[in-house]
Scaffold this motif. Structure first.
Motif, PDB file in Angstrom:
ATOM      1  N   ASP A   3      56.520  45.048  50.812  1.00 12.55           N
ATOM      2  CA  ASP A   3      56.064  43.732  50.384  1.00 12.55           C
ATOM      3  C   ASP A   3      54.543  43.721  50.333  1.00 12.55           C
ATOM      4  N   ALA A   4      54.030  43.352  49.198  1.00 13.88           N
ATOM      5  CA  ALA A   4      52.578  43.279  49.032  1.00 13.88           C
ATOM      6  C   ALA A   4      52.140  41.831  49.188  1.00 13.88           C
ATOM      7  N   GLU A   5      51.001  41.655  49.818  1.00 15.00           N
ATOM      8  CA  GLU A   5      50.442  40.325  49.975  1.00 15.00           C
ATOM      9  C   GLU A   5      49.007  40.339  49.468  1.00 15.00           C
ATOM     10  N   PRO A   6      48.592  39.242  48.879  1.00 14.16           N
ATOM     11  CA  PRO A   6      47.200  39.177  48.406  1.00 14.16           C
ATOM     12  C   PRO A   6      46.252  39.006  49.593  1.00 14.16           C
ATOM     13  N   PRO A  10      40.377  32.520  52.000  1.00 13.98           N
ATOM     14  CA  PRO A  10      38.948  32.496  52.351  1.00 13.98           C
ATOM     15  C   PRO A  10      38.247  33.828  52.066  1.00 13.98           C
ATOM     16  N   THR A  11      38.896  34.934  52.336  1.00 16.06           N
ATOM     17  CA  THR A  11      38.303  36.245  52.057  1.00 16.06           C
ATOM     18  C   THR A  11      38.154  36.440  50.556  1.00 16.06           C
ATOM     19  N   ALA A  12      39.180  36.082  49.785  1.00 15.76           N
ATOM     20  CA  ALA A  12      39.116  36.209  48.333  1.00 15.76           C
ATOM     21  C   ALA A  12      37.983  35.353  47.759  1.00 15.76           C
ATOM     22  N   GLU A  13      37.809  34.146  48.287  1.00 12.95           N
ATOM     23  CA  GLU A  13      36.732  33.283  47.803  1.00 12.95           C
ATOM     24  C   GLU A  13      35.356  33.855  48.142  1.00 12.95           C
ATOM     25  N   GLU A  14      35.219  34.428  49.336  1.00 12.10           N
ATOM     26  CA  GLU A  14      33.946  35.043  49.720  1.00 12.10           C
ATOM     27  C   GLU A  14      33.629  36.222  48.807  1.00 12.10           C
ATOM     28  N   TYR A  15      34.595  37.107  48.597  1.00 12.07           N
ATOM     29  CA  TYR A  15      34.400  38.258  47.711  1.00 12.07           C
ATOM     30  C   TYR A  15      34.079  37.797  46.296  1.00 12.07           C
ATOM     31  N   ALA A  16      34.772  36.760  45.829  1.00 11.85           N
ATOM     32  CA  ALA A  16      34.532  36.251  44.477  1.00 11.85           C
ATOM     33  C   ALA A  16      33.095  35.760  44.331  1.00 11.85           C
ATOM     34  N   SER A  17      32.568  35.106  45.366  1.00 13.87           N
ATOM     35  CA  SER A  17      31.181  34.635  45.273  1.00 13.87           C
ATOM     36  C   SER A  17      30.223  35.821  45.191  1.00 13.87           C
ATOM     37  N   TRP A  18      30.523  36.896  45.906  1.00  8.74           N
ATOM     38  CA  TRP A  18      29.676  38.093  45.839  1.00  8.74           C
ATOM     39  C   TRP A  18      29.745  38.721  44.456  1.00  8.74           C
ATOM     40  N   PHE A  19      30.976  38.901  43.956  1.00  9.73           N
ATOM     41  CA  PHE A  19      31.140  39.531  42.641  1.00  9.73           C
ATOM     42  C   PHE A  19      30.537  38.663  41.539  1.00  9.73           C
ATOM     43  N   LYS A  20      30.678  37.350  41.675  1.00  5.73           N
ATOM     44  CA  LYS A  20      30.127  36.448  40.661  1.00  5.73           C
ATOM     45  C   LYS A  20      28.612  36.602  40.567  1.00  5.73           C
ATOM     46  N   VAL A  21      27.945  36.665  41.706  1.00  7.44           N
ATOM     47  CA  VAL A  21      26.494  36.814  41.702  1.00  7.44           C
ATOM     48  C   VAL A  21      26.095  38.153  41.090  1.00  7.44           C
ATOM     49  N   LEU A  22      26.910  39.159  41.245  1.00 11.84           N
ATOM     50  CA  LEU A  22      26.592  40.477  40.707  1.00 11.84           C
ATOM     51  C   LEU A  22      27.096  40.677  39.280  1.00 11.84           C
ATOM     52  N   ALA A  23      27.606  39.616  38.671  1.00 11.62           N
ATOM     53  CA  ALA A  23      28.118  39.710  37.303  1.00 11.62           C
ATOM     54  C   ALA A  23      27.005  39.537  36.274  1.00 11.62           C
ATOM     55  N   ASP A  24      25.829  39.985  36.603  1.00 10.30           N
ATOM     56  CA  ASP A  24      24.684  39.895  35.716  1.00 10.30           C
ATOM     57  C   ASP A  24      23.901  41.207  35.852  1.00 10.30           C
ATOM     58  N   ALA A  25      23.594  41.834  34.744  1.00 10.92           N
ATOM     59  CA  ALA A  25      22.933  43.138  34.773  1.00 10.92           C
ATOM     60  C   ALA A  25      21.558  43.083  35.438  1.00 10.92           C
ATOM     61  N   THR A  26      20.812  42.011  35.231  1.00 14.27           N
ATOM     62  CA  THR A  26      19.489  41.919  35.848  1.00 14.27           C
ATOM     63  C   THR A  26      19.605  41.807  37.365  1.00 14.27           C
ATOM     64  N   ARG A  27      20.573  41.033  37.846  1.00 21.78           N
ATOM     65  CA  ARG A  27      20.746  40.929  39.298  1.00 21.78           C
ATOM     66  C   ARG A  27      21.167  42.275  39.889  1.00 21.78           C
ATOM     67  N   ILE A  28      21.993  43.021  39.164  1.00 25.28           N
ATOM     68  CA  ILE A  28      22.357  44.368  39.616  1.00 25.28           C
ATOM     69  C   ILE A  28      21.110  45.239  39.702  1.00 25.28           C
ATOM     70  N   ALA A  95      36.402  48.832  43.582  1.00 26.27           N
ATOM     71  CA  ALA A  95      37.478  49.736  43.188  1.00 26.27           C
ATOM     72  C   ALA A  95      38.580  49.760  44.246  1.00 26.27           C
ATOM     73  N   ASP A  96      38.206  49.797  45.514  1.00 25.23           N
ATOM     74  CA  ASP A  96      39.215  49.801  46.579  1.00 25.23           C
ATOM     75  C   ASP A  96      40.069  48.545  46.540  1.00 25.23           C
ATOM     76  N   VAL A  97      39.413  47.388  46.444  1.00 22.28           N
ATOM     77  CA  VAL A  97      40.159  46.133  46.448  1.00 22.28           C
ATOM     78  C   VAL A  97      41.058  46.021  45.229  1.00 22.28           C
ATOM     79  N   PRO A 102      43.194  48.978  51.299  1.00 22.19           N
ATOM     80  CA  PRO A 102      42.842  47.892  52.225  1.00 22.19           C
ATOM     81  C   PRO A 102      41.378  47.482  52.063  1.00 22.19           C
ATOM     82  N   ALA A 103      41.183  46.204  52.020  1.00 24.71           N
ATOM     83  CA  ALA A 103      39.819  45.687  51.948  1.00 24.71           C
ATOM     84  C   ALA A 103      39.188  45.795  53.324  1.00 24.71           C
TER      85      ALA A 103
END
Length: 114
Positions: A3-6, A10-28, A95-97, A102-103
């Motif tokens: 059985d897989a679970e997401p 709260p962890t998904a929202e935290e990661y999403a905020s990190w990825f969202k901020v890095l979704a810009d080439a200049t910020r990278i 890539a791992d996530v 495991p995250a």
């Protein structure tokens, strides 16, 4: 098949905020520069290295600071920006996530707020 679970929400929202901020080439570019430089830099130094306007760099630094990737040190009226080293261990490998590995367990919000 096990059985897989997401990720929990709260962890998904935290990661999403990190990825969202890095979704810009200049910020990278800015994060990469600060991480590779290994020292605090002025906005002017970052502008010269990245090749975009001061206002653009300042706006990106503000967003990066909001999620804790970047810290600012004030010396008089000057601001010196550096990578938040503690967040390097907090940030999971995308890539791992995505690939179901495991995250990493984040050490807690205070670790990324130093």
């Amino acid at each position: 098949m096990k059985d897989a679970e997401p990720l929990d929400r709260p962890t998904a929202e935290e990661y999403a905020s990190w990825f969202k901020v890095l979704a810009d080439a200049t910020r990278i570019q800015v994060v990469s520069l600060l991480a590779r430089c290994g020292r605090a830099m002025t906005v002017g130094e970052i502008v010269a290295a990245v090749g975009v306007s001061q206002s653009t760099v300042s706006a990106h630094l503000k967003q990066l600071a909001e999620v804790g990737f970047v810290r600012v040190e004030r010396v008089g009226t000057a601001g010196y920006f550096r990578i938040n080293e503690s967040c390097v261990t907090c940030f999971p490998s995308a890539a791992d996530v995505v690939m179901g590995r495991p995250a990493p367990v984040p050490p807690g919000p205070e670790a990324c707020e130093e």
